[in-house]
Design an enzyme around this catalytic site. Structure first.
Site, PDB file in Angstrom:
ATOM      1  N   ALA A 161       0.816  -1.219   0.000  1.00 35.56           N
ATOM      2  CA  ALA A 161       0.000   0.000   0.000  1.00 35.56           C
ATOM      3  C   ALA A 161       0.846   1.264   0.000  1.00 35.56           C
ATOM      4  O   ALA A 161       0.435   2.281  -0.567  1.00 35.56           O
ATOM      5  CB  ALA A 161      -0.947  -0.002   1.202  1.00 35.56           C
ATOM      6  N   CYS A 175       3.593   1.945  12.235  1.00 35.11           N
ATOM      7  CA  CYS A 175       4.616   2.758  11.576  1.00 35.11           C
ATOM      8  C   CYS A 175       5.189   3.832  12.495  1.00 35.11           C
ATOM      9  O   CYS A 175       6.219   4.428  12.196  1.00 35.11           O
ATOM     10  CB  CYS A 175       4.038   3.415  10.329  1.00 35.11           C
ATOM     11  SG  CYS A 175       3.430   2.216   9.134  1.00 35.11           S
TER      12      CYS A 175
END
Length: 389
Positions: free
Chosen positions: A74, A326
């Site tokens: 993605a 993340c």
């Protein structure tokens, strides 16, 4: 329960379904051909496998197979959609619209384009995490070329009103890209609502390192490639395709399409049980994000008076997170929760619970009880906590 960790971080990644692994294995050592080398039988077999996978991905999102471009995930899909779309349409205008709770790979891509002279508008969200569609429409001007808004947020699980967003973009003739990594395979997704849509393999029980970008064909969306080479993937994404990974993504999509309805019903029951148990057993606990418009397997709580990290340390047999994978190494509070106008102390006390395909009710019951136990214990030890806040 204690023999292995209980995994409840399904927004960060999912385990590869064994059915996916079995489908991939032959393409590592037996049918190992390059899908671009179709002058011999092994190349033909590889190409057939890739095209079957392309069809499987397309079917899940109600697209045509010719609209699917394989990528590494993605993050690459988002970069290709946003950078490629913005640069190709630069002559038409320079405004890009996104929002404050997008994934870092979307925000950082937009900020990078800002340095190239693009006008980047970052919309706020309402208190429940939903984009204000009226503000979106007011932000579109004659220089606007691209809107990028995620389908489902990775931290709070809130579903955005894609139908309304799509209608606004179509009405103004603006490209609409959506990062659907957290939506595909969990809720019904119709690619025709967007011009560009990003998909990730490892969020839907497929392998890491593969994803896809839906690129609308009718009317055709034009993109500038990020890098160049042999012209694979309709000259939008050069490079030898990782056939086993493509097969894995396709198989994962096929399984999701077949099992999503039942899986969603089961996870909704688990989510509701977990939510009601936590909110009914503890004071000063807050559910972050809209209660109704959320995917079945994601809950995000803030616990007044204690740190989210402290809760995690108190239950080392459970895998959960305090935010996005993340940004989990950062000690800063979640930018997503800050965008919801949640105060810094509550943002630091957040915990994300991710339920998925292999979650059992016994695990849901155990982890919810464990959280209640740990929160009560930490609050008794806290010098700043008093009953009622």
């Amino acid at each position: 329960m204690m023999e292995k960790p209980i995994y409840m971080d399904y927004q960060a990644t999912t385990p590869c379904d064994r059915r996916v692994l079995e489908a991939m294995l032959p393409y590592f050592c037996e049918d190992f051909g390059n899908s671009g080398s179709t002058s011999h039988i092994l190349g033909e077999r590889a190409e057939e496998a890739v095209e079957k996978a392309r069809t499987q991905v397309a079917s899940l999102i109600k697209a045509d197979r010719s609209e699917i471009i394989f990528t590494s995930g993605a993050t690459e899909s988002n970069n290709l959609a946003i950078q490629g779309g913005a640069r190709f349409h630069r002559e038409k205008g320079n405004r890009i619209i996104t929002c404050a709770i997008e994934h870092k790979c979307v925000l950082e891509t937009c900020y990078g384009l800002k340095k190239e002279g693009f006008d980047v508008v970052v919309l706020p969200v309402l208190r429940n995490g939903v984009v204000d569609v009226e503000m979106l429409e007011k932000s579109i001007n004659d220089q606007t070329i691209l809107v990028s808004l995620m389908a489902v947020n990775n931290e709070i699980g809130v579903i955005q009103p894609l139908d309304e967003i799509s209608s606004i973009c179509r009405r103004h003739g603006v490209l609409f890209h959506t990062d659907a990594a957290q939506a595909v395979g969990k809720i019904e997704v119709d690619a025709s609502k967007a011009d560009l849509m990003s998909i990730s393999g490892h969020k839907i029980y497929g392998p890491k390192g593969v994803g896809a970008l839906y690129v609308r064909k009718n009317p055709q969306v034009k993109l500038t490639p990020l890098f160049f080479g042999g012209g694979q993937e309709q000259r939008l994404r050069s490079g030898t395709l990782p056939v086993p990974l493509c097969v894995g993504l396709g198989t994962a999509c096929e399984i999701c399409e077949r099992e999503m309805a039942n899986e969603s019903e089961r996870l909704t029951e688990y989510k509701n049980y977990f939510m009601e148990k936590i909110l009914g057993s503890l004071e000063e606990v807050y559910l972050n994000g809209d209660r109704e418009f959320r995917i079945p397997g994601c809950l995000n709580f803030s616990f007044r008076g204690i740190e989210g990290e402290g809760i995690m340390l108190g239950m080392k047999d459970v895998c959960v997170s305090s935010g996005s994978a993340c940004t989990s190494a950062s000690l800063e509070s979640s930018y997503v929760l800050e965008a919801l106008s949640i105060d810094e102390d509550l943002a630091h006390s957040s915990l994300r619970i991710g339920l998925g395909r292999f979650t059992t009710f016994e695990e849901v019951d155990y982890v919810s009880s464990k959280i209640i136990e740990v929160v009560n214990r930490l609050r008794k030890m806290s010098p700043i906590w008093t009953k009622g806040g």
